[in-house]
Design an enzyme around this catalytic site. Sequence first.
Site, short mmCIF file in Angstrom:
data_model
loop_
_atom_site.label_atom_id
_atom_site.label_comp_id
_atom_site.label_asym_id
_atom_site.label_seq_id
_atom_site.Cartn_x
_atom_site.Cartn_y
_atom_site.Cartn_z
N GLN B 238 0.83 -1.20 0.00
CA GLN B 238 0.00 0.00 0.00
C GLN B 238 0.87 1.25 0.00
O GLN B 238 0.40 2.34 -0.31
CB GLN B 238 -0.94 0.01 1.22
CG GLN B 238 -2.01 -1.08 1.16
CD GLN B 238 -2.98 -1.07 2.33
OE1 GLN B 238 -3.26 -2.13 2.88
NE2 GLN B 238 -3.50 0.08 2.72
N ARG B 385 -9.29 -0.58 7.46
CA ARG B 385 -10.24 0.31 6.82
C ARG B 385 -10.66 1.45 7.75
O ARG B 385 -11.85 1.72 7.97
CB ARG B 385 -11.48 -0.46 6.38
CG ARG B 385 -12.18 0.33 5.28
CD ARG B 385 -13.11 -0.49 4.48
NE ARG B 385 -13.64 0.36 3.43
CZ ARG B 385 -14.05 -0.08 2.26
NH1 ARG B 385 -13.98 -1.34 1.97
NH2 ARG B 385 -14.52 0.75 1.37
N CYS B 386 -9.67 2.09 8.33
CA CYS B 386 -9.98 3.29 9.10
C CYS B 386 -8.69 4.08 9.20
O CYS B 386 -7.62 3.57 8.91
CB CYS B 386 -10.45 2.94 10.50
SG CYS B 386 -9.18 2.23 11.53
N GLU B 761 -13.11 5.06 4.39
CA GLU B 761 -13.10 4.36 5.66
C GLU B 761 -14.23 4.77 6.58
O GLU B 761 -14.53 4.09 7.55
CB GLU B 761 -11.74 4.59 6.30
CG GLU B 761 -10.67 4.04 5.36
CD GLU B 761 -9.27 4.40 5.73
OE1 GLU B 761 -9.10 5.43 6.37
OE2 GLU B 761 -8.36 3.65 5.37
#
Lengths: 164, 805
Positions: B238, B385-386, B761
């Site tokens: 990522q 996902r945050c 997110e």
Amino acid sequence: MAKTHVTMTVNGQAVEGLVEPRTLLIHFLRENLSLTGAHIGCETSHCGACTVDLDGQSVKSCTVFAVQAQGADIRTIEGMANPDGTLHALQDGFREMHGLQCGFCTPGMILRAYRLLQENPNPTEDEIRMGISGNLCRCTGYQNIVAAIQYAAAKLSAPQEQAA
Amino acid sequence: MNEMTPPTAAERTDKLQGMGCRRKRVEDVRFTQGRGNYVDDLKLPGMLYGDFVRSSYGHARIKSIDTSKAKAVPGVVAVLTAADLAPLKLHWMPTLAGDVQMVLADGKVLFQNQEIAFVVANDRYVAADAAELVEVEYEELPPLVDPFKAMAPDAPVLREDLAGKTSGAHGPRKHHNHIFEWTVGDREATDLAFRDAEVTIKEMLSYQRVHPSPLETCQCVASFDKIKGELTLWGTFQAPHVVRTVAAILSGIPEHKIHVIAPDIGGGFGNKVGVYPGYVCSVVASIVTGKPVKWVEDRIENLSATAFARDYHMTTEIAATKDGKVTGLRVHVLADHGAFDACADPSKWPAGFFNIVTGSYDFPTAHCSVDGVYTNKAPGGVAYRCSFRVTEAAYCIERGMDILAQKLGMDPAELRLKNFVRREQFPYQSALGWEYDSGDYHTALRQGMEKVGYTALRAEQKAKQEAFRRGETREIMGVGVCFFTEIVGAGPSKNCDILGIAMFDSCEIRIHPTGAAIARMGTKSQGQGHETTYAQIIASEIGIPADDIMVEEGNTDTAPYGLGTYGSRSTPVAGAAIATAARKIKAKAQMIAAYLLEVHHDDVEFDIDRFRVKGLPEKFKTMKEISWAAYNAVPPGLEPGLEAVSYYDPPNMTYPFGAYICVMDIDVDTGVCKVRRFYALDDCGTRINPMIIEGQVHGGLTEAFAIAMGQEIAYDEIGNVKGASLMDFFLPTAVETPKWETDFTVTPSPHHPIGAKGVGESPNVGGVPAFSNAVNDAFAFLGNTHIQMPHDAWRVWQAGQKLGV
Ligand code: FES
Ligand code: FES
């Protein structure tokens, strides 16, 4: 390990190869035939990323040995486009309805949806959801995948309606 | 020339496919045809395959490792252990959180499935066979699984390498299993608020250990060219640039001789930010063997060894007046980090941005402290996902507000409306140190309440509760309200860095002579559709159709340095870099246009896809014409060409927010929870592509649903990881997944060049508390204050039994 000779039809073409008896079909497709469209998400039959069509059935190719596919007729995502080169309604549908994000589940999803629509050309939403429940998607939340399959179902049945 | 009616302004705008339109994704063309290019698709001549031998135990000393049988297997090229890596000083590696982590077990193992040896063979089946033949002799040590026992005086010593170290990367350590204590806020003022409070609540809210589990696992191919001394590393990264820098520091190979490439990535969700032993071992194996080496994690390895998330245990207290005005917030977190502190947070933030825990409410004072501890579990603590620890914070405050509402006998939505930061208070200084950029919370929540028919739902719930009490039904109903404020876009260099590198991001745009363009980015999409949306920003900014712009990411040789994609930072940071680079190009284009039109550059103005002479709209030069001219007719004194690069250091974070409402029906006899309706209103500022935003919200809500209703990476008392396969770990199918209703308001970020805030997110951050509040709300009338997640049928049924249903 001793190798076995296998032959099968993949996307309309006769193919062959030497495999160990334990070689998984997904590895035969990806490694021997370089058809990397079908993916591996688990190798335990849970995710459906490896789904291909084998003799008129959706199978998880991580759970089939290549030798079991001896003589089979297989279709993968690489063989989904129409003979004239245009995309299949499902391929269009997934793009039109934003039915994919990372794309990793997409080849398996499309192959599964293909068989679903062969068996049930006008599925209800619940039938679609049940029909793809062997295929996991981590990105989309499925809502747009359902819409994509509905889009393809409508498009595929449209000409017949006109003819009738 | 044909007499053609010139296209209208609307037609010209349409043709650009710029910001705000539902542009179809360019990525899909290849993905729907099986032409994606993911790491495992890569095949290089002579490539070898690596596979790990992993620990059977949660905590054990390694007495010996015998690799002889494995090495004797035909096709096996090497078997690496810590002893082989030690001379290179690669048997341990630094983590992003300032700790160190074993690459291969050095003397002991600290969690089940920890990497012990790396087998390299000419075939992946052979590597797996040989891994089975490596013999490891263990001496079991007492395992430490419960984080609440980690700091007991007689707790087993996990990290012998830290013996005698009374301080770590984030300050003093209180105990041999303590990692850090992080405190923020005004302790005395907060204590005072609690002393004087009319009403207080206190509850321990646990957010269980879960896992991001993208559909593609972590994987890489390392290829070292001995002659050139160059390393090429393809991987599921990522943040590819950070990987290159870390690889240079670790390996000693000069950074310009390392080529890191992140091809298509099959989902990340935080799982693919960190550096894992598999990457290091593949690199070493390639250097040792002189061949490319591929490592592909299987699903069980993914779930049990790389990057768990959460495992936060939050003792939450709120002080308030009896009419429902909050006066103070106090939170203590016990954070279970597993065997190594491998959180992927900005380096100075051991608990991420957990201090967003005051949420959307105007708390006059607050205090929060976080204690990180070691246990015999896998390392990680990633932002699944945050933004960093924001979902934990949102869960904490949003459950807390519901519990307070219940104690006060107030409606939870009403309590929120009463305590919201008001529109006129922005930019708002929070009690824990953040400056919220913009918001209009009242409008958003009221819009949501109206859309779902909130009052009617509460009336229906009341009627159902009465029917339940009369014994007429066994079904109860919950309404879960959540109003979250996210903090994304890490981040300003004044407070955010990773290993000393400021968390800016970058964009380079080149306009070719024919008016087509390429944009290269420091970020890396894992499904977010950057190739589509980034081009939309450029299209609107400089008037070149998005279809004529190629966006390229993930190749560290060609892309400008950037910090990557996670924490919803791509739009807030890279999106801003795009706009600023585009504006540099636009400024030069204006000079060229003016020169071509033979007027002063102040006398031309931008108009959708062209510059025109002010007051003379028929005198113009299109961007296409200007692009051509940039290569042959630039004004004297100006350099030819039309390109720009921008590195954007954001002045602040952005603060997206949203109102989520979940309606849930629960059968108390089976514990089965059915989501009847889920409404999600998101305000992410300016909306670049509504189709993609909705898709992101659907996906994030589905992950939130999974977390709240079933996901857990649990360990038994001796440190066996339970449920690390898809048989046990809950990834919802299309059947369980609810239908999502999306909605929005638009409150642009005042400091972002295009006003965008980021959205990917938010649905996970806001979704989890909405589901959990719905379950808890359903049981509230029976005296429930808090049921811990995950709310699977078994646990919900048990909760009902405890309440005497
Ligand atoms: S890889 Fe075959 S089902 Fe997951
Ligand atoms: S699109 Fe990523 S898993 Fe389905």
